[in-house]
Scaffold this active site. Sequence first.
Site, PDB file in Angstrom:
ATOM      1  N   HIS A 259      -2.946  -0.979  -3.103  1.00 61.07           N
ATOM      2  CA  HIS A 259      -4.184  -0.244  -2.846  1.00 61.07           C
ATOM      3  C   HIS A 259      -4.219   0.981  -3.757  1.00 61.07           C
ATOM      4  O   HIS A 259      -3.352   1.845  -3.667  1.00 61.07           O
ATOM      5  CB  HIS A 259      -4.261   0.187  -1.380  1.00 61.07           C
ATOM      6  CG  HIS A 259      -4.367  -0.961  -0.439  1.00 61.07           C
ATOM      7  ND1 HIS A 259      -3.977  -0.883   0.875  1.00 61.07           N
ATOM      8  CD2 HIS A 259      -4.823  -2.229  -0.612  1.00 61.07           C
ATOM      9  CE1 HIS A 259      -4.193  -2.039   1.464  1.00 61.07           C
ATOM     10  NE2 HIS A 259      -4.700  -2.879   0.588  1.00 61.07           N
TER      11      HIS A 259
ATOM     12  N   SER B 112       0.865  -1.172   0.000  1.00 58.59           N
ATOM     13  CA  SER B 112       0.000   0.000   0.000  1.00 58.59           C
ATOM     14  C   SER B 112       0.902   1.222   0.000  1.00 58.59           C
ATOM     15  O   SER B 112       1.930   1.225  -0.689  1.00 58.59           O
ATOM     16  CB  SER B 112      -0.939  -0.046   1.215  1.00 58.59           C
ATOM     17  OG  SER B 112      -1.909   0.960   1.133  1.00 58.59           O
TER      18      SER B 112
ATOM     19  N   ASP C 271      -4.326  -4.778   6.265  1.00 64.57           N
ATOM     20  CA  ASP C 271      -4.549  -5.689   5.137  1.00 64.57           C
ATOM     21  C   ASP C 271      -3.287  -6.526   4.910  1.00 64.57           C
ATOM     22  O   ASP C 271      -2.177  -6.025   4.979  1.00 64.57           O
ATOM     23  CB  ASP C 271      -4.887  -4.880   3.882  1.00 64.57           C
ATOM     24  CG  ASP C 271      -5.459  -5.734   2.764  1.00 64.57           C
ATOM     25  OD1 ASP C 271      -5.868  -6.887   3.023  1.00 64.57           O
ATOM     26  OD2 ASP C 271      -5.510  -5.238   1.626  1.00 64.57           O
TER      27      ASP C 271
END
Length: 189
Positions: free
Chosen positions: A41, A14, A134
Amino acid sequence: MMNKAKDIVLIGGSAGSYTLIVQILEALPQRFDAAIAIVIHRNPRFTTKIEETLSIKLRRSVIQPRDKTAIAPNIIYFAGPGYHLLVEPDWTFSVDVSERIHFSRPSIDVLFDTAAEVYQDRCTAFLLSGANQDGADGIRRVREMGGKAIIQSPDDALIATMPTYAIQANAESDVYDDQQIISFFRKLT
């Protein structure tokens, strides 16, 4: 019929992971037998040309898979913004728009979980820099299914939240610094 990859290498990242991902992809040998699937992401409200830019820069196939795209060796796949990327039992990808996980779609956990189910001990997963949780559950699933799970050292991560959380949740996982991660990909066969 297209040759399907017998091994898969996953990368999840991310905020702060893009530069390392580019370095990883630049280190790849010209040919390798695994498929590489990457979740970063990305906000679907903004147009990105990651696949196009990297295809030109690397002079190799970097694509955004669609439903029923066969998972082939020597190809780099990026999850599209706004879609979860899943690995199906017939060694194809599927995409879906189910709810966000840890505020993210695509979710690293979704890719890691489904790839671990299908590829089992032929699955290797790397979790990189990011600002949420995540990937921690997905790392656990890869390990449970016999695969190899590697977490970027929080000391090297630009944003250490994701790797730190994953290490706390998965004490048995390997932790690599950036050079060890790049070296892994340089030796990929």
